[in-house]
Design an enzyme around this catalytic site. Structure first.
Site, mmCIF file in Angstrom:
data_model
loop_
_atom_site.group_PDB
_atom_site.id
_atom_site.type_symbol
_atom_site.label_atom_id
_atom_site.label_comp_id
_atom_site.label_asym_id
_atom_site.label_seq_id
_atom_site.Cartn_x
_atom_site.Cartn_y
_atom_site.Cartn_z
ATOM 1 N N ASP A 1 46.101 40.655 48.371
ATOM 2 C CA ASP A 1 44.855 39.919 48.141
ATOM 3 C C ASP A 1 43.671 40.517 48.900
ATOM 4 O OD1 ASP A 1 46.595 38.118 46.823
ATOM 5 O OD2 ASP A 1 46.903 37.000 48.679
ATOM 6 N N GLU B 1 42.424 33.014 38.883
ATOM 7 C CA GLU B 1 42.316 32.732 40.319
ATOM 8 C C GLU B 1 41.572 33.892 40.979
ATOM 9 O OE1 GLU B 1 46.294 32.630 41.940
ATOM 10 O OE2 GLU B 1 46.915 34.352 40.763
#
Length: 546
Positions: free
Chosen positions: A15, A187
């Protein structure tokens, strides 16, 4: 321009959020249940990266005791508004089932090294938040939102709300600005502004093999957003033989000379089961802006293994042996699980690491387990432990660890009569029962004296070793399957395990007396093996003596 081989942050570093301030680049990555929270790496050339800080390092910022495996800190966003560094992060308290208890916070600092502020709580409506600093001075908080009533998918889109830094809270209306594409599971949002356009980069498809970076734009920050003509500017979902798989969840940065790069999450599967032992890593791709004001990945959308960047990576440093001692405290490469109360689980006084035995291995609350990431497919690890085990409820030793359901543990312990012994334990994909397996019979050892413990991993082949004082290392137990220390075997359904393999030391005292175990040093030695083609068969030759 020099070429490097991806990934740029090997081992569990998912991420990525990238930022440039002047000539300095920073990447923040997720740490999940490992404390301190958030890894921040620094680089001058996009090729050589150094871990410089973990900003969430005290109880007022982060307390993950009770957070299940693969919960904790998700998807941080690191930004700079010209004066301060800002970091947004989620602490996930529950992820399985219809509900997500995902609490979002903001901290800031004048310098990247900190000190970082106590957190501002923002909301719990979803996860993967980011903070966008508009050129009119406003700040916008962006996160995905979660709807527990939706079936079969619970991802309800990307929402936008203004953040007031003076009032230290979100203000004004909440607007759902983007529902994503038919790939679903939208997301990981990041907002940018360029040439009068607002751009929205999101992740879609989940974090397994359908993962992707999706791009959209609008003339207004609150939409409507149109999706990129190619929909997904980066993905491996249609290229099962590509070296970099599970590619998505990205962020973009511009160099001082105007080049654009995309950093993104990726995985390198091993074995025929496609297991990502090193977890989700960070890779980089060169990108460019077209005449149509859309961003494109050079040679994309499939990510490239080899990429041109300004710098040349120091390969000797990447392959160097790391011998850790503790005269200057805990080395930065190490983390522990969940607790901010470090004095209860370890001490580095006297230049050695002392662990105080707490709850069982796999506890979600308080256990003394200190470890570093596995960043190479093949390596050796070694330590020396001094531990006076009294019965079968006291143990300390060397562990290769992924989660409570996936670990191997060679421990100095004792029989019920007090006789010390070495016990090899394994979880061997024990979800959902969590029961131990014992790959070998216990080995009786003297009740006094230090014990050297070691392991080798060559691809998927894991072998443990031990030596009493004055003796050479000898193997204990069979060759084990190290590939289970992977996302795919983490004890959850697809898209449910998010970390990576660690190696380190642990101590447990189920009698509640906090028995101390002292470790003289810890060695991590990367190894070249069969060109590191990930699936290695054959005999283990044993670790280097020393």
């Amino acid at each position: 321009m020099p070429q490097l081989t991806n990934p740029i942050l090997p081992g569990f570093n998912p991420d990525p959020s990238i930022l440039r301030v002047g000539d300095d680049y920073y990447i923040a990555t997720s740490t999940f249940e490992w404390f301190p929270g958030v890894q921040i790496h620094h680089s001058k050339d996009l090729a050589n990266w150094e871990l410089i800080t973990r900003p969430l390092n005290r109880k007022t910022q982060l307390d993950m005791r009770g957070d299940p495996d693969s919960c904790g800190v998700w998807a941080p966003c690191l930004t700079h508004d010209g004066e301060k560094f800002w970091l947004v992060y989620t602490d996930v308290k529950r992820k399985d089932g219809s509900f997500k208890d995902a609490h979002n916070y903001i901290v800031w600092a004048d310098k990247i090294e900190g000190p970082w502020s106590d957190p501002i709580y923002t909301n719990s409506s979803g996860f993967d938040p980011s903070l966008f600093h508009d050129d009119d001075g406003k700040k916008w908080f962006v996160n995905m939102t979660w709807d527990h009533r939706r079936r079969p998918l619970l991802f309800a889109g990307i929402v936008l709300q203004e953040f007031d830094p003076v009032a230290e809270k979100l203000v004004g209306p909440i607007k759902n600005i983007y529902k994503g594409t038919d790939l679903k599971l939208v997301e990981g949002p990041h907002l940018y502004k360029r040439n009068g356009w607002y751009y929205l980069l999101t992740a879609e498809g989940g974090t397994a093999y359908d993962h992707a970076c999706t791009f959209a734009r609008s003339r207004n920050i609150d939409g409507p957003y149109e999706t990129h003509p190619d929909q997904h500017i980066l993905t491996s979902k249609d290229a099962p033989l590509a070296a970099l798989q599970r590619s998505g969840h990205g962020d973009i940065v511009e160099t001082p000379d105007g080049k654009t790069y995309l950093v993104h999450l990726t995985g390198r599967p091993t074995t025929q089961e496609r297991r990502c032992v090193l977890g989700r890593e960070t890779a980089i791709q060169e990108a460019y802006w077209g005449e149509d004001d859309w961003l494109h990945v050079k040679d994309g959308p499939v990510p490239s293994l080899h990429v041109d960047v300004p710098g040349t990576r120091d390969e000797a440093k990447y392959w160097a042996e790391q011998r850790y001692t503790f005269e200057n405290g805990m080395p930065i490469d190490f983390q522990w699980l969940r607790t901010p109360e470090t004095e209860r689980i370890f001490s580095t006084e006297g230049g050695k690491l002392t662990l105080f035995g707490r709850e069982s291995i796999g506890s979600w609350f308080e256990q003394a387990l200190v470890a570093r990431r596995q960043q190479h497919f093949s390596y050796d690890a070694e330590t020396v432990v001094d531990f006076k085990a009294t019965d079968e409820r006291t143990m300390a030793g060397l562990t290769a660890y992924y989660s409570r359901y996936n670990f191997f543990y060679l421990a100095v312990t004792a029989h019920a009569d007090g006789q010390r012994e070495l016990l090899l334990m394994s979880s061997e994909i024990s979800w959902p029962d969590g029961n131990l397996r014992f790959p070998a019979d216990p080995v009786q050892i003297p009740n006094e004296g230090k014990v050297k413990l070691a392991l080798t991993i060559r691809g998927k082949a894991l072998q443990f070793f031990y030596a009493l004082e004055g003796q050479d290392l000898q193997p204990i137990g069979p060759v084990l399957d190290a590939s289970i220390l992977s996302d795919e075997c983490g004890g959850h359904q697809a898209h449910g395990s998010f970390t990576g393999a660690f190696v380190g030391v642990a101590a447990h005292d189920l009698n509640g007396t906090a028995s101390p175990a002292t470790f003289d040093y810890f060695t991590y030695r990367p190894q070249h093996d069969a060109s590191d083609r990930y699936e290695i068969e054959g005999l283990v030759t044993g670790p280097k003596q020393g």
